[in-house]
Design a protein around this motif. Structure first.
Motif, PDB file in Angstrom:
ATOM      1  N   LEU A 148     -24.006 -31.631 -20.617  1.00 28.07           N
ATOM      2  CA  LEU A 148     -24.432 -32.730 -21.480  1.00 28.07           C
ATOM      3  C   LEU A 148     -24.592 -34.032 -20.709  1.00 28.07           C
ATOM      4  O   LEU A 148     -25.540 -34.790 -20.950  1.00 28.07           O
ATOM      5  N   VAL A 149     -23.685 -34.337 -19.798  1.00 30.86           N
ATOM      6  CA  VAL A 149     -23.777 -35.602 -19.071  1.00 30.86           C
ATOM      7  C   VAL A 149     -24.985 -35.613 -18.149  1.00 30.86           C
ATOM      8  O   VAL A 149     -25.653 -36.647 -17.978  1.00 30.86           O
ATOM      9  N   ILE A 150     -25.323 -34.465 -17.565  1.00 29.05           N
ATOM     10  CA  ILE A 150     -26.506 -34.385 -16.701  1.00 29.05           C
ATOM     11  C   ILE A 150     -27.784 -34.478 -17.527  1.00 29.05           C
ATOM     12  O   ILE A 150     -28.706 -35.221 -17.178  1.00 29.05           O
ATOM     13  N   ALA A 151     -27.838 -33.744 -18.651  1.00 25.61           N
ATOM     14  CA  ALA A 151     -29.019 -33.801 -19.519  1.00 25.61           C
ATOM     15  C   ALA A 151     -29.202 -35.194 -20.095  1.00 25.61           C
ATOM     16  O   ALA A 151     -30.320 -35.726 -20.144  1.00 25.61           O
ATOM     17  N   SER A 152     -28.106 -35.818 -20.524  1.00 24.32           N
ATOM     18  CA  SER A 152     -28.182 -37.165 -21.085  1.00 24.32           C
ATOM     19  C   SER A 152     -28.610 -38.177 -20.029  1.00 24.32           C
ATOM     20  O   SER A 152     -29.442 -39.048 -20.298  1.00 24.32           O
ATOM     21  N   GLY A 153     -28.062 -38.051 -18.844  1.00 19.37           N
ATOM     22  CA  GLY A 153     -28.399 -38.984 -17.777  1.00 19.37           C
ATOM     23  C   GLY A 153     -29.845 -38.888 -17.334  1.00 19.37           C
ATOM     24  O   GLY A 153     -30.507 -39.902 -17.099  1.00 19.37           O
ATOM     25  N   ILE A 154     -30.356 -37.651 -17.243  1.00 19.01           N
ATOM     26  CA  ILE A 154     -31.713 -37.448 -16.751  1.00 19.01           C
ATOM     27  C   ILE A 154     -32.761 -37.746 -17.822  1.00 19.01           C
ATOM     28  O   ILE A 154     -33.688 -38.536 -17.602  1.00 19.01           O
ATOM     29  N   PHE A 155     -32.608 -37.118 -18.986  1.00 22.95           N
ATOM     30  CA  PHE A 155     -33.644 -37.240 -20.015  1.00 22.95           C
ATOM     31  C   PHE A 155     -33.437 -38.458 -20.917  1.00 22.95           C
ATOM     32  O   PHE A 155     -34.346 -39.278 -21.088  1.00 22.95           O
TER      33      PHE A 155
END
Length: 304
Positions: free
Chosen positions: A218-225
């Motif tokens: 979630l933190v990677i998806a939130s940060g990127i997108f």
């Protein structure tokens, strides 16, 4: 790029931000908010720089441009994200939603005085409809607003910082691509938030080693997108069409967040929500200037 295409991009960005909200709420329950946010924004900075490296937009900045970067980082990243994260822990979702809903009108007012940008009567109508729509939507889900608290003041400071940053982005876009500005803002802002977290949340950074796979996903998806691509496109739109027109789309955030909650969390949508949807939709149509642009295109096609 035509304004209509930018409007479509802004709707998509608001959809991504709306869906991103439940993810961010989950992340803040797993880790202290300022520490987690600083990492998420640092990841976003790396992502934006990586994207821009393929377009050849990365370059050294002038002294004047660095001033814009520092001001934008302080307002849009440090102040906005710090007070949002702290404010949400001290006030109700209803109060926060209502205060955030004032963002477009605040943007129009500051643009009028600082940028000499005068919205049309139809745009002012759009701002008012959007505010009423957000109010109806938020109150439908929470009953009634609670009394004013310190958290409400923090949320107001967060929105004020964000609105003022749009003025900076608009001025900076005359010489500096807003996408590159976004990258530098995230880089400096994430460093600033991390320094704050060392004092406000001492030792919390060690928790990164204990997080599970869902947290990292979630933190990677939130940060990127949600953060990197979303803010890069939004800030680019601010530079192209101005802060007043771009800000009106923020009202869609509430609607998409509700739809996401209904779909993922099973929350019930009421008739009042539907009324709010309609009011916000017309508010965006009028406030963004899309209605006037569509009318001009129709008149031109008839004349031809």
């Amino acid at each position: 790029m035509s304004h209509l295409r930018l409007y479509i991009i802004l709707v998509i960005v608001m959809f991504v931000w709306g869906i991103n909200l439940p993810a961010v709420k989950y992340l803040t329950t797993q880790m202290e908010p300022v520490t987690m946010t600083s990492f998420r924004l640092f990841l976003a900075a790396i992502t934006v720089f990586a994207v821009l490296s393929f377009t050849g937009l990365i370059r050294k900045l002038t002294k004047t441009e660095w001033r814009y970067v520092i001001a934008g980082s302080a307002l849009n990243v440090v102040i906005h994200h710090y007070f949002i994260s702290v404010g949400l822990s001290l006030t109700s979702g209803t109060n926060a939603g209502l205060i955030i809903g004032t963002g477009p009108i605040m943007t129009a007012i500051f643009s009028l005085f600082l940028l000499r940008s005068k919205p049309s009567k139809l745009q002012w109508l759009g701002f008012i409809l959007g505010l009423i729509g957000v109010t109806a939507t938020v109150l439908a889900g929470n009953g009634a607003a609670s009394s004013i608290s310190t958290g409400d003041f923090y949320i107001f400071l967060a929105i004020l910082g964000q609105v003022l940053s749009y003025m900076v982005i608009s001025k900076a876009s005359k010489t500096l691509d807003p996408r590159l500005l976004t990258a530098y803002m995230f880089l400096l802002g994430s460093a600033g938030l991390f320094l704050i977290s060392l004092f406000r949340e001492p030792g919390e950074w060690r928790m990164f080693g204990e997080m599970d796979s869902l947290f990292w996903l979630l933190v990677i998806a939130s940060g990127i997108f949600g953060t990197a691509i979303g803010h890069m496109l939004y800030n680019y739109s601010v530079g192209e069409i101005g802060p007043t027109k771009a800000a009106i789309f923020i009202n869609l955030n509430t609607l998409f967040a509700l739809l996401g909650s209904a779909f993922f969390l099973g929350e019930v949508l009421t008739q009042a929500h539907l009324i709010g949807f309609v009011l916000v939709a017309f508010g965006v149509l009028f406030g963004s200037g899309a209605a006037e642009e569509l009318w001009r295109m129709r008149v031109q096609s008839v004349k031809q």
